[in-house]
Design a protein around this motif. Structure first.
Motif, short mmCIF file in Angstrom:
data_model
loop_
_atom_site.label_atom_id
_atom_site.label_comp_id
_atom_site.label_asym_id
_atom_site.label_seq_id
_atom_site.Cartn_x
_atom_site.Cartn_y
_atom_site.Cartn_z
N LEU A 169 -2.44 -3.01 -0.46
CA LEU A 169 -2.32 -1.97 0.56
C LEU A 169 -3.65 -1.24 0.68
CD1 LEU A 169 -0.71 -0.05 2.48
CD2 LEU A 169 -0.17 1.31 0.43
N ARG A 170 -4.14 -1.13 1.90
CA ARG A 170 -5.36 -0.36 2.18
C ARG A 170 -5.01 0.74 3.17
NH1 ARG A 170 -10.49 -2.67 1.09
NH2 ARG A 170 -10.29 -4.60 -0.12
N ASP A 171 -5.28 1.98 2.79
CA ASP A 171 -5.03 3.11 3.70
C ASP A 171 -5.95 4.25 3.33
OD1 ASP A 171 -3.93 4.21 1.38
OD2 ASP A 171 -1.86 4.15 2.11
N GLY A 172 -5.64 5.44 3.82
CA GLY A 172 -6.50 6.59 3.57
C GLY A 172 -6.59 6.99 2.11
N ASP A 173 -5.66 6.54 1.29
CA ASP A 173 -5.69 6.85 -0.14
C ASP A 173 -6.51 5.85 -0.94
OD1 ASP A 173 -4.10 9.07 0.19
OD2 ASP A 173 -2.23 7.97 -0.16
N GLY A 174 -7.04 4.83 -0.29
CA GLY A 174 -7.83 3.83 -1.00
C GLY A 174 -7.14 2.49 -0.98
N VAL A 175 -7.30 1.74 -2.07
CA VAL A 175 -6.76 0.39 -2.17
C VAL A 175 -5.82 0.30 -3.37
CG1 VAL A 175 -7.32 -2.06 -2.45
CG2 VAL A 175 -8.87 -0.57 -1.16
N TRP A 176 -4.62 -0.23 -3.12
CA TRP A 176 -3.69 -0.52 -4.21
C TRP A 176 -3.42 -2.02 -4.23
CZ3 TRP A 176 1.07 -2.96 -3.82
CH2 TRP A 176 1.82 -3.01 -5.00
N ARG A 177 -3.50 -2.61 -5.40
CA ARG A 177 -3.16 -4.01 -5.57
C ARG A 177 -2.12 -4.13 -6.67
NH1 ARG A 177 -8.87 -4.29 -5.49
NH2 ARG A 177 -9.65 -5.02 -3.46
N GLY A 178 -1.15 -4.98 -6.46
CA GLY A 178 -0.13 -5.19 -7.47
C GLY A 178 0.26 -6.64 -7.58
N GLY A 179 0.75 -7.02 -8.73
CA GLY A 179 1.25 -8.36 -8.95
C GLY A 179 2.49 -8.30 -9.81
N SER A 180 3.38 -9.28 -9.66
CA SER A 180 4.58 -9.34 -10.47
C SER A 180 5.00 -10.79 -10.62
CB SER A 180 5.71 -8.53 -9.82
OG SER A 180 6.82 -8.42 -10.68
N GLY A 181 5.68 -11.09 -11.70
CA GLY A 181 6.13 -12.45 -11.94
C GLY A 181 5.07 -13.30 -12.61
N VAL A 182 5.26 -14.61 -12.56
CA VAL A 182 4.36 -15.54 -13.23
C VAL A 182 3.66 -16.43 -12.21
CG1 VAL A 182 5.57 -15.57 -15.43
CG2 VAL A 182 6.28 -17.15 -13.61
N ALA A 183 2.46 -16.85 -12.54
CA ALA A 183 1.71 -17.72 -11.64
C ALA A 183 2.28 -19.14 -11.64
CB ALA A 183 0.24 -17.75 -12.06
#
Length: 394
Positions: free
Chosen positions: A60-74
């Protein structure tokens, strides 16, 4: 349950145990202190995995900056987490890139939205004199969707996963079928439309449509990790594996479908990208960096069908009144959501590897949380927004 339903759904409604437990990732940009909104985003991403995916990532990119998340297994059977900067097949999100190039050519006076297909691709379609470029962009051609045949049986698709398809062979699968309706009179999502648009781009520019996307969009935006792989079956760099649920030995088993020849999708859905690159693209598009004002207006104001589909992009109204634009994509093993606000102020890109269940409620909650600006007071199992996965094949 038929094998066709297994292939075209994002997952299967069945009780299936993953061969590896979910490994929850954390936001790459999160501060050590508690951050309620980012915590809610991560929780929604974890719910996506819990409800029906082997892995998922989001940015997510917005006025608060950048958030990146991951879940689960590759990869099932291993504990390696999903890489938050991983590459993935984007499926039908490819269509917005193709539409952007088409509209650039319109803005340059080299192509007309109301040009009949027959002008550029003579003797390709029986109704080519009645189907226009605009009809193709907006899925109002009435053409048969070739993927209904290519993806009719999951075992056949797995067997032929490395087969090379030529665009004109894919078009031929549809050309012999009767029209679903007279061109321009109704709406039906159809991958054949964008295979044809890829051929139109090549006829107008005398260059491969993928080269035009790279020259006109990817290089100017420095989207270095996005590619049109052509016939290359592999995903280079960090990535999560994709799976197809298959009925075998009386149960549902995952078949790793990560490696496949994407020529079967072509201009309708072959691209590989990252969440960061998709967000960069949609921001540039909606803020007018890629299209002239007249063409951007045409893309976003000439809407058709129950899903408010424009020219290679669709609109999603949120309960708050916020209007989102973007596209979804589904190609075997991968589902992508790419959405941006109308003013280009915020973008969200999600990739998941569906497997065993229905993650839609969690996906919708993730979208609502991302674009609300605050963390929700409660997490709802049913979000008041519906984001169509327009093609469960691509």
């Amino acid at each position: 349950m038929t094998t066709r339903r297994l292939l075209l759904r994002t997952g299967v409604t069945a009780t299936v145990a993953l061969t590896a437990g979910a490994v929850t990732g954390t936001s790459a940009a999160a501060a050590p202190a508690a951050h309620p909104r980012r915590d809610a985003l991560q929780q929604a991403l974890d719910d996506v995995v819990a409800l029906g995916a082997s892995g998922a990532l989001a940015e997510l990119r917005d006025g608060d900056g950048v958030w990146r998340g991951g879940s689960g297994v590759a990869e099932l059977g291993h504990s390696r987490p999903v890489p938050t900067d991983g590459r993935f097949r984007v499926g039908s999100v490819t269509k917005t890139f193709v539409a952007t190039v088409v509209l650039q050519l319109v803005g340059e006076g080299r192509l007309g939205l109301d040009d009949p297909v027959e002008r550029w691709l003579p003797k390709t379609l029986p109704a080519g004199d009645r189907i226009t470029v605009r009809h193709l962009l907006q899925h109002r051609s009435g053409l048969y969707n070739y993927t209904d045949e290519v993806l009719s049986r999951i075992e056949d698709f797995i067997r032929d996963r490395y087969r090379t398809y030529r665009p004109r062979d894919l078009v031929a699968l549809a050309a012999d079928k009767p029209l679903l309706f007279e061109p321009g009179t109704s709406w039906s999502y159809c991958n054949t439309n964008y295979i044809l648009l890829g051929l139109v781009i090549e006829r107008v520019t005398r260059r491969a449509y993928g080269d035009e996307i790279a020259r006109r969009i990817l290089r100017p935006l420095r989207a270095w990790r996005t590619e049109l792989p052509g016939t290359d079956p592999f995903i280079a760099g960090p990535h999560a594996h994709g799976y197809l649920p298959v009925e075998r030995d009386g149960g549902i088993q995952p078949v790793d479908i990560t490696a496949m020849n994407p020529s079967v999708a072509g201009a309708a859905g072959e691209m590989i990208s990252t969440a960061a690159d998709l967000n960069r693209f949609y921001r540039a598009l909606l803020t007018g960096r890629l299209l002239r004002p007249a063409q951007l207006r045409a893309m976003t104001t000439q809407l058709a069908g129950p899903l408010e589909y424009g020219l290679g992009i669709f609109r999603v109204p949120l309960p708050s009144g916020t209007m989102l634009w973007g596209h979804t994509g589904g190609i075997p093993g991968y589902v992508t959501y790419a959405l941006t606000t109308e003013d280009g102020g915020a973008q969200l890109a999600i990739s998941l590897n569906p497997w065993g269940g229905d993650p839609s409620p969690a996906l919708e909650q993730l979208v609502l949380t991302a674009f609300s600006g605050t963390a929700p007071t409660t997490r709802s199992a049913t979000a008041a927004v519906r984001i169509p996965l327009l093609d469960r094949g691509w």
